[in-house]
Write a protein that holds these residues in place. Structure first.
Motif, PDB file in Angstrom:
ATOM      1  N   ALA B 103      54.382   8.731  42.000  1.00  0.00           N
ATOM      2  CA  ALA B 103      53.477   9.415  41.072  1.00  0.00           C
ATOM      3  C   ALA B 103      52.014   9.120  41.383  1.00  0.00           C
ATOM      4  O   ALA B 103      51.120   9.776  40.855  1.00  0.00           O
ATOM      5  N   PRO B 162      61.691  10.609  31.549  1.00  0.00           N
ATOM      6  CA  PRO B 162      61.606  12.004  31.992  1.00  0.00           C
ATOM      7  C   PRO B 162      61.717  12.905  30.759  1.00  0.00           C
ATOM      8  O   PRO B 162      62.692  12.806  30.008  1.00  0.00           O
ATOM      9  N   ASP B 164      60.664  16.978  29.351  1.00  0.00           N
ATOM     10  CA  ASP B 164      60.067  18.306  29.550  1.00  0.00           C
ATOM     11  C   ASP B 164      59.461  18.471  30.945  1.00  0.00           C
ATOM     12  O   ASP B 164      58.341  18.963  31.099  1.00  0.00           O
ATOM     13  N   GLY B 165      60.167  18.008  31.951  1.00  0.00           N
ATOM     14  CA  GLY B 165      59.709  18.227  33.323  1.00  0.00           C
ATOM     15  C   GLY B 165      58.671  17.243  33.814  1.00  0.00           C
ATOM     16  O   GLY B 165      58.312  17.262  34.988  1.00  0.00           O
ATOM     17  N   GLY B 166      58.190  16.357  32.954  1.00  0.00           N
ATOM     18  CA  GLY B 166      57.226  15.347  33.403  1.00  0.00           C
ATOM     19  C   GLY B 166      57.808  13.958  33.236  1.00  0.00           C
ATOM     20  O   GLY B 166      58.956  13.798  32.808  1.00  0.00           O
ATOM     21  N   LEU B 167      57.010  12.969  33.624  1.00  0.00           N
ATOM     22  CA  LEU B 167      57.449  11.584  33.459  1.00  0.00           C
ATOM     23  C   LEU B 167      56.412  10.849  32.605  1.00  0.00           C
ATOM     24  O   LEU B 167      55.217  10.879  32.911  1.00  0.00           O
ATOM     25  N   TYR B 168      56.873  10.188  31.518  1.00  0.00           N
ATOM     26  CA  TYR B 168      55.973   9.566  30.547  1.00  0.00           C
ATOM     27  C   TYR B 168      56.238   8.069  30.442  1.00  0.00           C
ATOM     28  O   TYR B 168      57.400   7.633  30.521  1.00  0.00           O
ATOM     29  N   LEU B 201      51.368  10.487  29.974  1.00  0.00           N
ATOM     30  CA  LEU B 201      51.887  11.245  31.115  1.00  0.00           C
ATOM     31  C   LEU B 201      51.584  10.493  32.418  1.00  0.00           C
ATOM     32  O   LEU B 201      50.442  10.150  32.684  1.00  0.00           O
ATOM     33  N   ALA B 203      53.491  11.444  35.560  1.00  0.00           N
ATOM     34  CA  ALA B 203      53.663  12.388  36.675  1.00  0.00           C
ATOM     35  C   ALA B 203      54.135  13.726  36.149  1.00  0.00           C
ATOM     36  O   ALA B 203      54.883  13.799  35.178  1.00  0.00           O
ATOM     37  N   GLU B 204      53.677  14.785  36.803  1.00  0.00           N
ATOM     38  CA  GLU B 204      54.171  16.131  36.501  1.00  0.00           C
ATOM     39  C   GLU B 204      55.310  16.439  37.468  1.00  0.00           C
ATOM     40  O   GLU B 204      55.305  15.970  38.604  1.00  0.00           O
ATOM     41  N   GLY B 205      56.261  17.231  37.015  1.00  0.00           N
ATOM     42  CA  GLY B 205      57.316  17.691  37.922  1.00  0.00           C
ATOM     43  C   GLY B 205      58.392  16.644  38.147  1.00  0.00           C
ATOM     44  O   GLY B 205      58.267  15.496  37.708  1.00  0.00           O
TER      45      GLY B 205
END
Lengths: 397, 373
Positions: B103, B162, B164-168, B201, B203-205
């Motif tokens: 990330a 993980p 909604d498509g992101g990593l928090y 947040l 990372a995205e994706g």
């Protein structure tokens, strides 16, 4: 003559010099090979005067590559595996100067093919139980007995032969090792037909064969120690060449899987993927073994490699027949062929399935290999040997 | 072709880690720990992650790590596998660290590298690379959802979730955790629930999660290798000294041949685990795509194949080794007072973790162009 053995650079220079003086594409191939031997560029780790220069064995592949790239004539090592891999190191270790001079040069050039007269109908895994008798008669020995599983006997000029010379002592002590002339009177070679229909190897009957004492290798009664050298070199030869992913039998089945979707079933898919993983694991293990050897850290992993190779070949060839279904019921040719080398890919799937059965028997059965790993690698107790102190003649046969 | 051997530095690292584990995590201590309330051995974690500096091996020096690679981490994993040490190394120093590296996160990464903070990826431990993750919603800087069977979930101070498509990143104090009675009590699971937990947040994706799981699976193969070696070593030592019918039981071919086969599989496990570690160490985690079989030796292109092969092989070898360890120890191997059950539980749990062998073979079907029926 140099005193220090040549290094990689020096070898490269000598190969270049040799190729400049001997056009690899012109002239008689045999003359080229003899000259290469005399220049010490045949097997560089052998002593000077015997085809080598006393260089490290690890430098040989580069020399072979240089000759191959120059398009030099080959000595067809695939036709003389026993000569190059087993007879030569044994002659080097135990031969007299005269024997080394006489035998090594035509052996390396391929002029004289060798075979191995070791196994007998009554002595397979237990080689030391062999009963082929050699009896001294002045300057010569008279040999009587029967040998089996002898590859290339029908083409061989010479054989390495191990015999019983003293039946009154325990089996390991009463053996003597010879070089046997395969053209001598009393040597009879009969093809031994295998389950594949072909006859890769032979049975050899020895009837009153005369072997001069100067063809003895090692001392009288030292045959077991000499044989051990031969067999250790057989195991060094196993390990094989570097292979690409999907090299060997798995590649054949994977290609079939891709080309014939109508043959696919879920259980065979699982079996194929398992075999693919197993093959890849064995391939990487071989690669790691080569890296260990190159780094000068030889490990015992080689003994596992042959075990794994036999198992995979048998599984994958069986899988191929099942995958073929109806076509798996057909065979290509049952006539008694006499192949010079084993080629799994040029014959039918049925042949591959049957030939692979030999992989766990030839060159040490899988059971004997497991004993070797258990005892020599893991240090587990040896098998109980009831025959150790019994004179050979009193052993149950 | 990648280097499949161990370097001198790696051998030294192994010796240091083994010394600490022999001292602080003998099997008697590991066994006692399985019945304690503490979810992991905090003193051991400080020694391995902090004092020895093992947590930060693959992290660049300017981010607080040791600037080594995943190859060295793999050696640590072998030793941790040998001892079934109850530390959150796979969760924090491998999977979470790989996610943050992918990330490009820097702050939390530095804290993980020092061993000062423990973070874990909030997915079920059985999740394979490429699998979907549990449905967790992210909105307005907060996450909501439930994740079951998170390895080292009770040890975590931070969850990487993980959603909604992101990593928090979520502070563990803001999650509701329930300890799970786990098959392998040396690596305990937790069910974790987030209800509007404040989240940052990272990372995205899906790439960071995929990299984390792929790296985790590669390193797990080395843990399985170490565990299998321990099982073989202990079993061989035992069958030499256990006498029945007037002979060491290890003198019977019924056992000798099985041990020889096990040794052979372990030599293969070492080769495939080293290859997988080399592939992830070489950097990119793009993974192979379809087409004809990807050829070995192209470094990162081969990572997905290398990891799937390593997991399919090493999972089975570790389970086999532990099962043989129990069986060949006979009566004592079935008792609580012998470490064999620690190895068996770890081996079986590991074979399900990060994808079963069958799941990895299924991945190979796509990677090696061997489509199903």
């Amino acid at each position: 003559m140099s005193t220090a053995p040549p290094d990689a650079e020096e070898l490269e220079r000598r190969v270049g010099e040799f190729l400049a003086a001997h056009d690899p594409s012109a002239g008689e191939p045999l003359e080229f090979l003899r000259a290469r031997f005399d220049a010490g560029l045949a097997w560089v780790h052998y002593p000077e005067g015997l085809g080598g220069l006393g260089a490290p064995r690890s430098l040989q592949p580069a020399v072979d590559r240089a000759f191959a790239e120059a398009g030099a004539p080959t000595n067809h090592p695939e036709r003389n595996g026993i000569g190059l891999g087993m007879a030569a190191p044994t002659i080097l270790a135990f031969g007299t100067d005269e024997q080394k001079r006489r035998f090594l040069r035509p052996l390396w050039t391929g002029e004289e093919v060798w075979c191995q007269l070791f196994s007998e109908p009554g002595a397979g895994s237990d080689l030391a139980a062999l009963g082929t008798r050699a009896v001294r008669d002045g300057d010569a020995w008279t040999v009587n007995g029967q040998k089996v599983w002898t590859s290339m006997a029908h083409e061989a000029r010479w054989a390495i032969l191990v015999t019983r010379t003293d039946p009154d002592v325990p089996k390991h002590r009463g053996m003597t090792y010879f070089v046997c002339d395969m053209t001598a009177p009393g040597v009879e070679v009969r093809p031994l037909r295998q389950i594949t229909g072909e006859a890769e190897f032979n049975e050899v009957f020895l009837t009153d064969v005369r072997i001069p004492d100067e063809h003895r290798l090692g001392e009288v009664g030292q045959g077991w120690q000499v044989s051990t050298t031969t067999l250790m070199n057989e195991r060094v030869a196993i390990g094989g060449a570097r292979s690409p992913r999907e090299g060997g039998m798995i590649g054949v089945v994977a290609a079939l899987w891709r080309d014939r979707p109508e043959l696919r079933t879920p259980d065979l898919h699982d079996a194929l993927l398992r075999a693919w993983v197993e093959t890849e694991a064995a391939r990487l293990t071989g690669e790691r073994l080569r890296q260990q050897l190159t780094a000068g850290q030889p490990g015992p992993e080689g003994s596992g490699a042959k075990l794994a190779f036999a198992k995979i070949n048998q599984e994958v060839s069986g899988l191929e027949l099942e995958l073929l279904g109806e076509d798996g019921l057909r065979y290509d040719d049952w006539t008694m062929r006499r192949p010079a080398e084993v080629d799994f890919t040029r014959r039918s799937p049925g042949y591959r399935y049957l030939r692979a059965k030999g992989n766990s028997i030839e060159g040490g059965t899988s059971e004997i290999l497991r004993n070797i790993i258990a005892e020599r690698v893991l240090g587990l107790p040896g098998e109980i040997r009831v025959d150790k102190d019994v004179p050979w003649k009193d052993l149950p046969k | 072709m990648s280097d499949l051997l161990y370097s001198e530095i790696e051998n030294d690292l192994r010796a240091s880690v083994r010394e600490v584990l022999d001292d602080k995590a003998p099997w008697t201590a590991v066994l006692a720990g399985t019945e304690k309330a503490e979810p992991y051995d905090a003193a051991l974690w400080r020694a391995v992650a902090g004092q020895l500096g093992c947590a930060g091996l693959p992290v660049p020096e300017d981010l607080g790590g040791a600037g080594a690679t995943w190859r060295e981490t793999a050696v640590v994993m072998e030793e941790l596998g040998r001892s079934t040490a109850p530390v959150p190394f796979l969760g924090s120093a491998v999977t979470a660290t790989a996610a943050l590296l992918a990330a490009g996160e820097r702050d939390l990464l530095g804290r993980l590298a020092s061993g000062g903070t423990i973070a874990v990826l909030a997915v079920p431990f059985s999740t394979a690379p490429g699998d979907g993750t549990p449905e967790v919603r992210a909105a307005d800087g907060a996450v909501t959802g439930e994740v079951t069977s998170v390895a080292d979930g009770m040890a975590a101070e931070v969850f990487l979730v993980p959603a909604d498509g992101g990593l928090y990143a979520v502070d563990a104090a803001d999650a509701r955790r329930t300890a799970v009675t786990s098959l392998d009590m040396t690596r305990r699971l937790a069910d974790v629930a987030f209800s509007g937990a404040p989240a940052r947040l990272v990372a995205e994706g899906p790439d960071a999660v995929r990299a984390a799981l792929l790296t985790g699976a590669a390193m797990l193969a080395s843990e399985q290798l170490g565990l299998a070696e321990r099982c073989l070593d202990d079993t061989v030592a035992y069958v030499k000294t256990r006498y029945q019918f007037g002979r060491p039981v290890g003198s019977y071919q019924g056992l000798k041949h099985r041990l020889a086969d096990l040794w052979t599989s372990i030599t293969q496990a070492r080769a495939v685990a080293r290859y997988a570690a080399s592939c992830v160490a070489s950097g990119a985690l793009a993974g192979g795509s379809g087409g004809s079989p990807p050829q070995a030796g192209h470094g990162h292109d081969d990572t997905a194949v290398a990891v799937a092969v390593a997991q399919a092989h090493c999972s089975a070898v570790a389970v086999k080794a532990a099962e043989e360890c129990v069986q060949m120890h006979g009566g004592i191997g079935f008792t609580w007072e012998h470490p064999a059950h620690l190895f068996l539980k770890r081996a079986k749990a590991d074979s399900i973790a990060l994808g079963t062998p069958g799941r990895h073979r299924a991945a190979l079907a796509g990677l090696a162009d061997l489509p199903p029926a």
